[in-house]
Design an enzyme around this catalytic site. Structure first.
Site, PDB file in Angstrom:
ATOM      1  N   LYS A  41      -8.398  -1.691   6.049  1.00  0.00           N
ATOM      2  CA  LYS A  41      -8.660  -2.283   4.730  1.00  0.00           C
ATOM      3  C   LYS A  41      -7.734  -3.465   4.465  1.00  0.00           C
ATOM      4  O   LYS A  41      -8.126  -4.470   3.881  1.00  0.00           O
ATOM      5  CB  LYS A  41      -8.494  -1.217   3.634  1.00  0.00           C
ATOM      6  CG  LYS A  41      -9.668  -0.252   3.613  1.00  0.00           C
ATOM      7  CD  LYS A  41      -9.528   0.804   2.549  1.00  0.00           C
ATOM      8  CE  LYS A  41      -8.466   1.809   2.915  1.00  0.00           C
ATOM      9  NZ  LYS A  41      -8.729   3.176   2.507  1.00  0.00           N
TER      10      LYS A  41
ATOM     11  N   ARG B 267     -14.595  12.412   5.598  1.00  0.00           N
ATOM     12  CA  ARG B 267     -13.326  13.104   5.879  1.00  0.00           C
ATOM     13  C   ARG B 267     -12.888  13.938   4.689  1.00  0.00           C
ATOM     14  O   ARG B 267     -12.378  15.046   4.832  1.00  0.00           O
ATOM     15  CB  ARG B 267     -12.237  12.084   6.221  1.00  0.00           C
ATOM     16  CG  ARG B 267     -12.398  11.467   7.598  1.00  0.00           C
ATOM     17  CD  ARG B 267     -11.467  10.280   7.776  1.00  0.00           C
ATOM     18  NE  ARG B 267     -10.082  10.637   7.557  1.00  0.00           N
ATOM     19  CZ  ARG B 267      -9.153   9.809   7.057  1.00  0.00           C
ATOM     20  NH1 ARG B 267      -9.462   8.581   6.729  1.00  0.00           N
ATOM     21  NH2 ARG B 267      -7.916  10.219   6.889  1.00  0.00           N
TER      22      ARG B 267
ATOM     23  N   HIS C 114       0.847  -1.188   0.000  1.00  0.00           N
ATOM     24  CA  HIS C 114       0.000   0.000   0.000  1.00  0.00           C
ATOM     25  C   HIS C 114       0.881   1.235   0.000  1.00  0.00           C
ATOM     26  O   HIS C 114       1.879   1.301   0.710  1.00  0.00           O
ATOM     27  CB  HIS C 114      -0.882   0.000   1.246  1.00  0.00           C
ATOM     28  CG  HIS C 114      -1.937   1.053   1.202  1.00  0.00           C
ATOM     29  ND1 HIS C 114      -3.175   0.836   0.639  1.00  0.00           N
ATOM     30  CD2 HIS C 114      -1.932   2.338   1.615  1.00  0.00           C
ATOM     31  CE1 HIS C 114      -3.886   1.943   0.720  1.00  0.00           C
ATOM     32  NE2 HIS C 114      -3.155   2.870   1.306  1.00  0.00           N
TER      33      HIS C 114
ATOM     34  N   ASP D 110     -14.986   2.228   6.863  1.00  0.00           N
ATOM     35  CA  ASP D 110     -13.955   3.122   6.304  1.00  0.00           C
ATOM     36  C   ASP D 110     -14.495   3.851   5.087  1.00  0.00           C
ATOM     37  O   ASP D 110     -14.225   5.036   4.907  1.00  0.00           O
ATOM     38  CB  ASP D 110     -12.693   2.338   5.929  1.00  0.00           C
ATOM     39  CG  ASP D 110     -11.658   3.258   5.300  1.00  0.00           C
ATOM     40  OD1 ASP D 110     -11.169   4.151   6.009  1.00  0.00           O
ATOM     41  OD2 ASP D 110     -11.387   3.133   4.089  1.00  0.00           O
TER      42      ASP D 110
ATOM     43  N   SER E  93      -7.478   3.904   8.704  1.00  0.00           N
ATOM     44  CA  SER E  93      -8.128   3.736   7.409  1.00  0.00           C
ATOM     45  C   SER E  93      -7.330   2.761   6.536  1.00  0.00           C
ATOM     46  O   SER E  93      -7.893   1.848   5.906  1.00  0.00           O
ATOM     47  CB  SER E  93      -8.227   5.112   6.730  1.00  0.00           C
ATOM     48  OG  SER E  93      -8.533   4.996   5.381  1.00  0.00           O
TER      49      SER E  93
HETATM   50  N1  URA Z   1      -5.198   6.246   2.147  1.00  0.00           N
HETATM   51  C1  URA Z   1      -6.222   5.647   2.813  1.00  0.00           C
HETATM   52  O1  URA Z   1      -6.619   4.530   2.495  1.00  0.00           O
HETATM   53  N2  URA Z   1      -6.789   6.299   3.844  1.00  0.00           N
HETATM   54  C2  URA Z   1      -6.382   7.510   4.253  1.00  0.00           C
HETATM   55  O2  URA Z   1      -6.921   8.024   5.192  1.00  0.00           O
HETATM   56  C3  URA Z   1      -5.315   8.140   3.545  1.00  0.00           C
HETATM   57  C4  URA Z   1      -4.726   7.477   2.493  1.00  0.00           C
END
Ligand code: URA
Length: 431
Positions: free
Chosen positions: A187, A168, A82, A161, A183
């Site tokens: 995931k 947000r 990620h 999320d 967040s």
């Molecule tokens: N990427 C994400 O998945 N969440 C965030 O809050 C910021 C970047």
């Protein structure tokens, strides 16, 4: 329990209990707590922070707000990567095929662009036919068969999320370290990842602008991973200038294809090799980073990585003719080469300003429901540290609309700063 009391407690810098966090997350997932209360709570968290324990409880509550994918029986180790987001970051398009070609299967769920920061799904959708909405069963079947999947986040995974993130984005509460950490990690946990390489971006084109903030986010995500029983390795990489040369969806796909053919820009290729090597070590396919890097280089040189990219595109319904001949991607109406107005050394190519100018062209969204223009963007031919002579090519702009072209040119000009003295090249990584 009442949502308003939880908001007030956080406003007063209190530490929320696991039960309070679970109540709040369950409440907004099921629509019992309205958006205005969730927004007020998110702002209180942004201003007053959360302890690592609260952040972990928030992560786990959001991860368990939906299905948790179980990939045992599909792969021997569920690997994921990620990036925390940036400008010109098309790394996933290159790294996934490389590591899969090296024998490490990866199924990944990616996101869309956010503000000035690009998103892998938008890039992939520039390939006609490419599906980013696989079902969980399709995800598992393809992962087992091809070893490679690149799709969007399933609606069944971490729905909390999805809701919180959308709020947000429009309430000025993205830039909170505990909210970003939870967040990202919820995931990954929901998608079944057991081993995760996190590429935390730092600089003016990233959510973390200082190294101290980036280390803090990286350490927090590592701690959450440990508490959730996942292995996490973090890299901290530069996002003060765009990664590679291409910024904009199909332009970035073409650069990724070039890189898989061993031709891409040196900085982007190097970045991909480091991320690939880190994944290969974590996934137990390489004993150390040098060995992983060597494997990654061989996968590019032999064409095996490119072949995996073709398989990915074909399996997800994309037109492979575009991958075989990137000249087929529709070109923008206006392609204008911009030359340097002076000589000197480039001391800044501000990633955020480049990203914002790309959004002006239509490469990203100004509003949530905007359609993305896949053909537009920039090729940034010169980067920080380069010696440039007057009239040398500085960058190329691809636009579909003459008014937007003029507006984006105005917006990108201040991204470039000059020095008469030699300037150091910006490092790619800070750890
Ligand atoms: N990427 C994400 O998945 N969440 C965030 O809050 C910021 C970047």
């Amino acid at each position: 329990m009442r949502a308003v009391d939880i908001i007030i407690k956080k406003r007063q810098k209190g530490e929320l209990s696991r039960e309070e966090i679970k109540f709040f997350v369950d409440g907004f997932t099921h629509g019992d707590i309205p958006d205005y209360q969730v927004s007020a709570w998110a702002m209180a968290v942004l201003l007053n922070g959360m302890t690592p324990r609260e952040t972990t409880d928030l992560t786990l509550a959001m991860a368990h707000s939906g299905e948790i994918l179980d990939l045992s029986g599909v792969v021997d180790i569920a690997m994921d990567k990620h990036s925390s987001g940036g400008v010109g970051d098309k790394t996933t398009l290159v790294v996934l095929p490389i590591v899969v070609a090296c024998g490490l299967p990866v199924g990944k769920m990616s996101g869309r662009g956010l503000g000035f920061s690009g998103g892998t799904l938008d890039k992939l959708e520039s390939i006609p036919g490419y599906r980013v909405n696989l079902t969980t069963d399709e995800f598992k079947q393809q992962l087992k068969r091809d070893g490679i999947v690149l799709t969007g986040q399933s609606l069944d995974l971490a729905p909390a999320d999805g809701k919180l993130y959308a709020l947000r984005d429009v309430t000025g509460t993205v830039q909170s370290i505990p909210l970003i950490a939870s967040s990202i990690m919820c995931k990954k946990i929901a998608a079944g990842a057991q081993a995760i390489v996190l590429d935390v971006k730092v600089g003016n084109g990233a959510f973390m602008e200082t190294l101290a903030e980036a280390h803090c986010l990286a350490n927090l995500m590592k701690d959450i991973g440990k508490l959730a029983g996942r292995e996490v390795v973090t890299l901290i990489s530069d996002m003060n200038q765009p990664l590679g040369e291409a910024v904009g969806n199909s332009l970035e796909v073409v650069e990724a294809i070039d890189t898989l053919h061993n031709r891409g820009p040196a900085d982007f290729r190097e970045h991909c090799l480091r991320v690939s090597a880190t994944m290969l070590v974590l996934g137990k396919r390489a004993s150390h980073l040098d060995a992983g890097r060597h494997m990654a280089e061989s996968a590019i040189a032999s064409g095996a990585a490119f072949e995996k990219f073709r398989i990915l595109v074909h399996s997800q319904g994309g037109d492979v003719a575009f991958v075989d001949d990137p000249g087929k991607f529709p070109q923008a109406n206006y392609i204008k080469v911009i030359k340097a107005r002076r000589s000197g050394y480039l001391s800044q190519v501000n990633a955020r300003l480049v990203g914002e100018a790309a959004v002006t062209l239509g490469a990203g969204r100004a509003r949530k429901d905007d359609l993305v223009d896949h053909a537009v963007g920039f090729i940034i031919q010169r980067k920080v540290g380069a010696r440039v002579e007057e009239e040398d090519i500085l960058f190329t702009i691809h636009a579909n609309d003459s008014a937007k072209l003029a507006e984006a040119l105005e917006a990108i000009r201040p991204a470039f700063a000059w020095s008469d003295q030699p300037v150091e090249v910006i490092p790619l990584f800070y750890n």
